[in-house]
Enzyme design. Sequence first.
Site, PDB file in Angstrom:
ATOM      1  N   LYS A 113       0.849  -1.204   0.000  1.00  0.00           N
ATOM      2  CA  LYS A 113       0.000   0.000   0.000  1.00  0.00           C
ATOM      3  C   LYS A 113       0.877   1.243   0.000  1.00  0.00           C
ATOM      4  CE  LYS A 113      -3.956   2.050   2.490  1.00  0.00           C
ATOM      5  NZ  LYS A 113      -4.871   1.927   3.637  1.00  0.00           N
TER       6      LYS A 113
ATOM      7  N   SER B 100      -9.740   1.946   2.542  1.00  0.00           N
ATOM      8  CA  SER B 100      -8.856   2.683   1.673  1.00  0.00           C
ATOM      9  C   SER B 100      -7.817   1.806   0.975  1.00  0.00           C
ATOM     10  CB  SER B 100      -8.132   3.781   2.460  1.00  0.00           C
ATOM     11  OG  SER B 100      -7.333   3.214   3.480  1.00  0.00           O
TER      12      SER B 100
ATOM     13  N   SER C  35     -10.077  -0.334   6.790  1.00  0.00           N
ATOM     14  CA  SER C  35      -9.456  -0.224   5.460  1.00  0.00           C
ATOM     15  C   SER C  35      -8.744  -1.456   4.939  1.00  0.00           C
ATOM     16  CB  SER C  35      -8.482   0.943   5.442  1.00  0.00           C
ATOM     17  OG  SER C  35      -9.192   2.119   5.213  1.00  0.00           O
TER      18      SER C  35
HETATM   19  N1  GLN Z   1     -13.184   4.388   5.699  1.00  0.00           N
HETATM   20  C1  GLN Z   1     -12.660   4.869   6.949  1.00  0.00           C
HETATM   21  C2  GLN Z   1     -12.229   6.304   6.791  1.00  0.00           C
HETATM   22  O1  GLN Z   1     -12.489   6.861   5.781  1.00  0.00           O
HETATM   23  C3  GLN Z   1     -11.541   4.000   7.402  1.00  0.00           C
HETATM   24  C4  GLN Z   1     -10.275   4.259   6.710  1.00  0.00           C
HETATM   25  C5  GLN Z   1      -9.145   3.404   7.167  1.00  0.00           C
HETATM   26  O2  GLN Z   1      -9.330   2.384   7.853  1.00  0.00           O
HETATM   27  N2  GLN Z   1      -7.949   3.867   6.857  1.00  0.00           N
HETATM   28  O3  GLN Z   1     -11.642   6.882   7.643  1.00  0.00           O
END
Ligand code: GLN
Length: 449
Positions: free
Chosen positions: A55, A130, A154
């Site tokens: 990532k 994400s 995410s």
């Molecule tokens: N979707 C969540 C956010 O937008 C979690 C993101 C994540 O786990 N990095 O913050």
Amino acid sequence: LVDASFSRIQQVDEKVKAFLTLNEEGAREQAKLLDSKMGTDEMRGLLFGLPIGVKDNISTKGLRTTNGSQLLANFEPVYDATVVQKLNEAETVTIGKLNMDEFAMGSSNENSGFFQTRNPWNTDYVPGGSSGGSAASVAAGEVFFSLGSDTGGSIRQPAAFCGVVGLKPTYGRVSRFGLTAFASSLDQIGPITNTVEDNAFLLQAIAGHDKMDSTSANVDKQDYTAALTGDVKGLKIAVPKEYIGEGVDEEVKNRIMEALKVLEGMGAEWEEVSLPHSKYGVATYYLLASSEASSNLARFDGVRYGVRTENADNLLELYNHTRSEGFGDEVKRRIMLGTFALSSGFYDAYYKKAQKVRTLIKNDFDQVFEKYDVILGPTTPTTAFKVGEKTDDPLTMYANDILTIPVNLAGVPAISVPCGLSNGLPVGLQIIGKAFDESTIYRVAHAYE
Ligand code: GLN
């Protein structure tokens, strides 16, 4: 294997768009070096030579690391994250860097500052986020496995949407050194793989105490692959009624009930329980995560990292214009929200209160784990949604994380494993464990799989 990985990427990545940066020269060079070790006793470990994707919020020395942000479009770190160092030691080959929502803020990859990654099952749909690139690249067969990061879901949510296995380890289990901080008290790096067994191997390689990360826990790691016994007889499973209640798609619920039947057939027992404060999870998370983000992202000022504005006559303009031009809308929204929640006069009402609710959420988990070995439910209330379907309304986008967020707030580990399809798209089964007990999660996930 490296050749196969790159030719698969050439074949499908035009459609999937999982990769932001390819490490073609470096990977081939490393593969050559590894080839010369083949068959000698210099060959190390079971991950030897396997192609991996990383990532893009995880530092790779000399390899562009953008965090999915235009602000870091040209940023090349000068050191490797601890997890990358560990994988280099295990002799995996880094194929490239994977697309993500900017600074890991998002649930669909629609917040990437570069382009939209697509769900390999159906490219009209989002891959989740994400870590969308991380999940899509594994699902599309471009790499053997990948690393993601999980602050509120995410790793698990994109794993569920793309039909692969994703684990968020216990907070502190894996070093965050070299992971760009979004919400430091919630962030955790974890493995995304095709099988539970691969996942256990990868966690084995990246887990462990690291003196470079002050929040890394000094506890022994378990032997994760030894946990894959297939035996769940007498295991006690809790199913929170909030996880199979209103707002959760009927077909998703059906798949979860079917999974429970499978486990029951193997001798596990399950009962319904309650996590009464989980309904405050999303609100609590967005206050705390945004507060931490507003502080963490202050370091991107146009001076130290990445791209600098060309339109500045003084220092203040340099900061302002770099950030205005470099950050996308969602990142700006979080910074403003977090700065507001932390400001004097509002701190007690929002940030401090959210911290208190976080404790209540954690207590809910502690109580259930006094009697049960694991908690089980869906990873997400629905399967993947269409690209563009939720972009107009950040709140419905945020609500998609309702079942993953409480886990981060409590700091406990959880996995998402594929459990069938609904309307042709994968459903994710979430198995949540006690702190530092990834082994039991793997045991259940492996037995089910
Ligand atoms: N979707 C969540 C956010 O937008 C979690 C993101 C994540 O786990 N990095 O913050």
